[in-house]
Design an enzyme around this catalytic site. Structure first.
Site, PDB file in Angstrom:
ATOM      1  CE1 TYR A 152      -4.307  -5.541   5.190  1.00 45.43           C
ATOM      2  CE2 TYR A 152      -4.939  -5.236   2.882  1.00 45.43           C
ATOM      3  CZ  TYR A 152      -4.397  -6.027   3.887  1.00 45.43           C
ATOM      4  OH  TYR A 152      -3.950  -7.268   3.599  1.00 45.43           O
ATOM      5  CE1 TYR A 166      -8.847  -4.002   2.145  1.00 46.29           C
ATOM      6  CE2 TYR A 166      -7.934  -1.956   1.297  1.00 46.29           C
ATOM      7  CZ  TYR A 166      -8.507  -2.671   2.320  1.00 46.29           C
ATOM      8  OH  TYR A 166      -8.771  -2.064   3.520  1.00 46.29           O
TER       9      TYR A 166
END
Ligand code: NAI
Length: 271
Positions: A150, A160
């Site tokens: 990602y 994240y």
């Protein structure tokens, strides 16, 4: 539509937990394209998951393996070659997990035992997998290895958490191991950097709903779906991409090159 792109090819697919998993969609697509494979996941995940349905649907066997455990990986790679009747042509690493994310621990206050565990599962497991494949000489020439990543590896996405660091490490492993795999075995190694996708792992990220709709509005083609990721992976497993290696490839509707879009500007502009 099937193009028989993977006819005669064999492989291992890690990480199908349920029908939302990117690995699940990839297994279905690889099967449609004529590829044969062994499915694997951590033993604990298989008790929770529905992987047996996928195995039946795709005519595959399941070999449990914790991807952090070298002995289990050695067993997996040896058995997969026995079951499939030869060396492998493709491997998908679709594994990610952060204990800090799961337990809501803020990035600035990491629990380092959890950081270590998440790093081992999400990043080092890719090194271990490739090391076992390399040492067993388990890959055919012109084979292809793909891991999923990602964009938080390159840019800041605050929620994240430590997965951003794990993905940066994973992408580096793809390049570093990919060099040796290319030089010695003519095998390519790439990562696909995928749009936010509603899966178990994805939805574990705090504020995921906002995150996914923001990415969608920023991307000229909209977010790439799990099915799009499966199709891209098939292309990387096929002979059409023989000399693509050491790359981090964005499958994100254009998000990674955007500054701002009209749709996002509209949200900030008052008439
Ligand atoms: P998922 O939750 O369906 O798949 C994650 C898989 O990792 C599960 O099958 C889980 O059992 C497996 N796993 C966890 N620990 C393991 C271990 N020790 N050994 C073996 N397997 C283990 O979620 P998803 O989204 O399909 O995740 C697949 C990959 O895609 C991950 O690398 C994830 O980081 C990546 N990705 C996901 C995005 C998203 O928004 N969902 C975006 C970009 C990348």
């Amino acid at each position: 539509m099937s193009y028989n792109l993977l006819k005669g090819k064999r492989g291992i697919i890690f990480g199908a937990l349920d029908e939302n998993s990117i690995a699940w969609k990839t297994a279905e697509r690889v099967h449609e394209e004529g590829g044969e494979f062994v499915l694997t996941n951590a033993p604990i995940a298989m008790r929770m998951g529905q992987i047996k349905q996928l195995a039946e649907k795709t005519g595959s066997e399941i070999i449990p393996a914790d991807a952090t455990n070298l002995e289990e990986l050695e067993n997996l790679v040896a058995k997969a070659q026995e079951i499939l009747g030869g060396k492998l042509d493709f491997v998908l690493h679709s594994i990610g997990m952060s204990v800090n994310v799961r337990k809501g621990k803020h990035y600035t206050d990491s629990n380092y035992d959890w950081t270590h565990k998440g790093w081992d599962v999400s990043a080092v497991s890719f090194h271990k997998t490739m090391s076992v494949l390399y040492k067993q000489d388990a890959m055919n020439e012109w084979g292809s290895i793909v891991a999923l990543t990602y964009m938080a590896a390159q840019r800041v996405f605050p929620d994240y958490n430590d997965m951003a660091d794990n993905k940066a490490y994973l992408e580096s492993i793809a390049r570093s191991f990919g060099y040796f795999f290319g030089r010695d075995k003519k095998v390519r190694v790439n990562t696909i950097s995928q749009s936010p996708t509603p899966t178990t792992a994805g939805q574990g990220v705090k504020g995921f709903d906002g995150f996914i709709s923001y990415a969608d509005k920023m991307s000229p083609l909209g977010n790439a779906t799990a099915e799009d990721c499966a199709a891209y992976t098939v292309s990387l497993f096929s002979d059409l991409t023989k000399r693509v290696t050491l790359q981090n490839l964005y499958n994100d509707g254009g998000f990674s090159n955007m500054g701002v879009s009209d749709a996002v500007m509209d949200a900030f502009t008052k008439e």
